[in-house]
Scaffold this motif. Structure first.
Motif, PDB file in Angstrom:
ATOM      1  N   MET A 161       0.939  -1.172   0.408  1.00  0.00           N
ATOM      2  CA  MET A 161      -0.133  -0.187   0.173  1.00  0.00           C
ATOM      3  C   MET A 161       0.641   1.132   0.048  1.00  0.00           C
ATOM      4  SD  MET A 161      -2.718  -0.614  -0.415  1.00  0.00           S
ATOM      5  CE  MET A 161      -3.508   0.364  -0.681  1.00  0.00           C
ATOM      6  N   LEU A 162       2.172   1.256   0.367  1.00  0.00           N
ATOM      7  CA  LEU A 162       3.070   2.792   0.644  1.00  0.00           C
ATOM      8  C   LEU A 162       3.574   2.578  -0.668  1.00  0.00           C
ATOM      9  CD1 LEU A 162       4.449   1.960   4.232  1.00  0.00           C
ATOM     10  CD2 LEU A 162       2.789   4.316   2.913  1.00  0.00           C
ATOM     11  N   CYS A 163       4.109   1.706  -1.560  1.00  0.00           N
ATOM     12  CA  CYS A 163       4.878   1.516  -3.010  1.00  0.00           C
ATOM     13  C   CYS A 163       3.470   1.960  -3.253  1.00  0.00           C
ATOM     14  CB  CYS A 163       4.565   0.797  -3.509  1.00  0.00           C
ATOM     15  SG  CYS A 163       6.213  -0.603  -2.318  1.00  0.00           S
ATOM     16  N   LEU A 164       1.957   2.368  -3.102  1.00  0.00           N
ATOM     17  CA  LEU A 164       0.878   2.227  -4.772  1.00  0.00           C
ATOM     18  C   LEU A 164       1.182   3.707  -4.097  1.00  0.00           C
ATOM     19  CD1 LEU A 164      -1.252  -0.238  -4.284  1.00  0.00           C
ATOM     20  CD2 LEU A 164       0.466   0.136  -5.671  1.00  0.00           C
ATOM     21  N   THR A 165       1.048   4.135  -2.848  1.00  0.00           N
ATOM     22  CA  THR A 165       0.106   5.977  -2.576  1.00  0.00           C
ATOM     23  C   THR A 165       2.031   6.893  -3.280  1.00  0.00           C
ATOM     24  OG1 THR A 165       0.818   5.671  -0.192  1.00  0.00           O
ATOM     25  CG2 THR A 165      -1.313   4.642  -0.679  1.00  0.00           C
ATOM     26  N   GLN A 166       3.017   6.161  -2.418  1.00  0.00           N
ATOM     27  CA  GLN A 166       3.786   7.329  -2.635  1.00  0.00           C
ATOM     28  C   GLN A 166       4.717   6.961  -3.360  1.00  0.00           C
ATOM     29  OE1 GLN A 166       6.702   5.829   0.677  1.00  0.00           O
ATOM     30  NE2 GLN A 166       5.445   5.905   2.262  1.00  0.00           N
ATOM     31  N   ASN A 167       4.479   5.497  -5.056  1.00  0.00           N
ATOM     32  CA  ASN A 167       4.887   6.056  -6.375  1.00  0.00           C
ATOM     33  C   ASN A 167       5.656   5.363  -6.336  1.00  0.00           C
ATOM     34  OD1 ASN A 167       4.000   5.589  -8.706  1.00  0.00           O
ATOM     35  ND2 ASN A 167       4.869   7.682  -9.549  1.00  0.00           N
ATOM     36  N   THR A 168       6.670   5.287  -5.405  1.00  0.00           N
ATOM     37  CA  THR A 168       7.856   3.929  -5.623  1.00  0.00           C
ATOM     38  C   THR A 168       8.340   2.966  -4.929  1.00  0.00           C
ATOM     39  OG1 THR A 168      10.417   4.360  -4.875  1.00  0.00           O
ATOM     40  CG2 THR A 168       7.977   5.318  -2.849  1.00  0.00           C
ATOM     41  N   SER A 169       8.944   1.766  -5.023  1.00  0.00           N
ATOM     42  CA  SER A 169       8.889   1.079  -4.021  1.00  0.00           C
ATOM     43  C   SER A 169       9.491   0.211  -3.864  1.00  0.00           C
ATOM     44  CB  SER A 169       9.393  -0.213  -5.628  1.00  0.00           C
ATOM     45  OG  SER A 169      10.690  -0.155  -6.491  1.00  0.00           O
ATOM     46  N   ASP A 170      10.180   1.652  -3.295  1.00  0.00           N
ATOM     47  CA  ASP A 170      10.926   1.873  -2.046  1.00  0.00           C
ATOM     48  C   ASP A 170      10.449   1.248  -0.657  1.00  0.00           C
ATOM     49  OD1 ASP A 170      12.755   3.322  -3.085  1.00  0.00           O
ATOM     50  OD2 ASP A 170      12.817   5.083  -2.410  1.00  0.00           O
ATOM     51  N   PRO A 171       9.350   1.502  -0.023  1.00  0.00           N
ATOM     52  CA  PRO A 171       9.010   0.625   1.405  1.00  0.00           C
ATOM     53  C   PRO A 171       8.896  -1.038   0.734  1.00  0.00           C
ATOM     54  CG  PRO A 171       7.574   2.262   0.342  1.00  0.00           C
ATOM     55  CD  PRO A 171       8.472   2.079  -0.614  1.00  0.00           C
ATOM     56  N   LEU A 172       9.124  -1.564  -0.228  1.00  0.00           N
ATOM     57  CA  LEU A 172       9.524  -2.952   0.066  1.00  0.00           C
ATOM     58  C   LEU A 172      10.529  -3.091  -0.412  1.00  0.00           C
ATOM     59  CD1 LEU A 172       6.558  -4.665  -2.512  1.00  0.00           C
ATOM     60  CD2 LEU A 172       6.506  -4.125  -0.453  1.00  0.00           C
ATOM     61  N   LYS A 173      11.279  -2.877  -0.759  1.00  0.00           N
ATOM     62  CA  LYS A 173      12.695  -2.649  -0.884  1.00  0.00           C
ATOM     63  C   LYS A 173      13.611  -2.440   0.414  1.00  0.00           C
ATOM     64  CE  LYS A 173      13.490  -0.814  -4.989  1.00  0.00           C
ATOM     65  NZ  LYS A 173      14.117   0.219  -6.537  1.00  0.00           N
ATOM     66  N   MET A 174      12.743  -1.678   0.894  1.00  0.00           N
ATOM     67  CA  MET A 174      13.409  -1.878   2.918  1.00  0.00           C
ATOM     68  C   MET A 174      13.032  -2.432   3.946  1.00  0.00           C
ATOM     69  SD  MET A 174      14.640   0.599   5.148  1.00  0.00           S
ATOM     70  CE  MET A 174      14.843   1.834   4.616  1.00  0.00           C
ATOM     71  N   ILE A 175      11.939  -2.807   3.607  1.00  0.00           N
ATOM     72  CA  ILE A 175      10.911  -4.139   4.105  1.00  0.00           C
ATOM     73  C   ILE A 175      12.251  -5.554   4.113  1.00  0.00           C
ATOM     74  CG2 ILE A 175       9.434  -5.848   4.135  1.00  0.00           C
ATOM     75  CD1 ILE A 175       7.570  -3.587   3.280  1.00  0.00           C
ATOM     76  N   SER A 176      12.684  -5.847   2.651  1.00  0.00           N
ATOM     77  CA  SER A 176      13.999  -7.106   2.063  1.00  0.00           C
ATOM     78  C   SER A 176      15.061  -6.724   2.942  1.00  0.00           C
ATOM     79  CB  SER A 176      13.435  -6.886   0.434  1.00  0.00           C
ATOM     80  OG  SER A 176      14.360  -7.717   0.223  1.00  0.00           O
ATOM     81  N   SER A 177      14.874  -5.274   2.864  1.00  0.00           N
ATOM     82  CA  SER A 177      16.376  -5.234   3.274  1.00  0.00           C
ATOM     83  C   SER A 177      16.607  -5.473   5.093  1.00  0.00           C
ATOM     84  CB  SER A 177      17.304  -3.782   3.811  1.00  0.00           C
ATOM     85  OG  SER A 177      16.325  -3.148   4.040  1.00  0.00           O
ATOM     86  N   VAL A 178      15.740  -5.274   5.854  1.00  0.00           N
ATOM     87  CA  VAL A 178      15.125  -5.401   7.370  1.00  0.00           C
ATOM     88  C   VAL A 178      14.471  -6.715   7.641  1.00  0.00           C
ATOM     89  CG1 VAL A 178      15.297  -2.887   8.355  1.00  0.00           C
ATOM     90  CG2 VAL A 178      12.770  -4.384   7.756  1.00  0.00           C
ATOM     91  N   LEU A 179      13.945  -7.521   6.769  1.00  0.00           N
ATOM     92  CA  LEU A 179      13.417  -8.947   6.933  1.00  0.00           C
ATOM     93  C   LEU A 179      14.783  -9.902   7.613  1.00  0.00           C
ATOM     94  CD1 LEU A 179      11.043 -10.076   6.756  1.00  0.00           C
ATOM     95  CD2 LEU A 179      11.643 -11.583   4.676  1.00  0.00           C
ATOM     96  N   PRO A 180      15.892 -10.102   7.128  1.00  0.00           N
ATOM     97  CA  PRO A 180      16.714 -10.645   7.979  1.00  0.00           C
ATOM     98  C   PRO A 180      16.497 -10.608   9.659  1.00  0.00           C
ATOM     99  CG  PRO A 180      17.624 -10.259   6.190  1.00  0.00           C
ATOM    100  CD  PRO A 180      16.551  -8.865   6.419  1.00  0.00           C
ATOM    101  N   ASN A 181      16.392  -9.317  10.198  1.00  0.00           N
ATOM    102  CA  ASN A 181      16.200  -9.113  11.396  1.00  0.00           C
ATOM    103  C   ASN A 181      15.336  -9.600  12.197  1.00  0.00           C
ATOM    104  OD1 ASN A 181      18.982  -7.696  11.297  1.00  0.00           O
ATOM    105  ND2 ASN A 181      17.976  -5.583  10.484  1.00  0.00           N
TER     106      ASN A 181
END
Length: 185
Positions: A161-181
């Motif tokens: 939803m953040l990607c859609l509202t912010q018009n960027t894939s950055d939120p999913l990229k951030m989630i991917s980077s913190v997912l290992p934690n």
């Protein structure tokens, strides 16, 4: 494709793009090139019954896609990152993510119809179950797998939803980077 499947396919796309209230029956009829009688033949209870069929179709499609990805990787982390990479690629290529979320429908309709709320809940339960099962395979306890899967479901859905509202894939990229934690035992 038979008429009923065609109606469900087209209506699903319209509902995802415009929401339930943003799509009128006439628009569905026009896009499907069918009569009102044909629509009511397949969905005698009208638009809400059609929406539930669309949600069930999305449930099957999304669940099959996620299960396919998760079967192809040995760990939850690898599978999750592959799924997130696919979502990022889809967004970067198409400027949207369709077929993986129906949060707009949930927020618009779930409080108005118990049958729609239940259909929506089933998808989230299925997604959480896929994550939870994979986490248990990774050695997480049942309780830890359940709670972590809930967090993953909410986080990824929110990220979409953040990607859609912010018009960027950055939120999913951030989630991917913190997912290992998140996935540490």
């Amino acid at each position: 494709m038979d008429t009923k499947s065609l109606i469900v396919d087209i209506a699903t796309n319209l509902f995802q793009q415009k929401g339930y209230k943003g799509v009128g029956l006439n628009e569905i009829l026009k896009e499907c090139n069918i009569t009102k009688g044909a629509l009511y033949h397949h969905f005698p209870n009208g638009k809400e019954e059609l929406l539930i069929a669309c949600l069930q179709s999305m449930n099957e499609s999304i669940t099959a896609s996620i299960e396919g990805i998760f079967r192809g990787y040995p760990t939850t982390l690898e599978a999750s990152q592959a799924m997130l990479e696919k979502l990022v690629d889809d967004f970067d290529r198409e400027g949207t993510i369709t077929g993986y979320t129906f949060t707009s429908i949930v927020s618009e309709m779930a409080s108005l119809s118990d049958s729609i709320r239940i259909a929506c809940s089933l998808l989230y339960t299925n997604i959480q179950g896929i994550y939870s099962n994979k986490l248990e395979e990774d050695g997480f306890s049942k309780e830890k797998a359940y709670s972590t899967a809930l967090m993953m479901t909410a986080t990824i859905e929110g990220g979409i939803m953040l990607c859609l509202t912010q018009n960027t894939s950055d939120p999913l990229k951030m989630i991917s980077s913190v997912l290992p934690n998140l996935l540490k035992k």
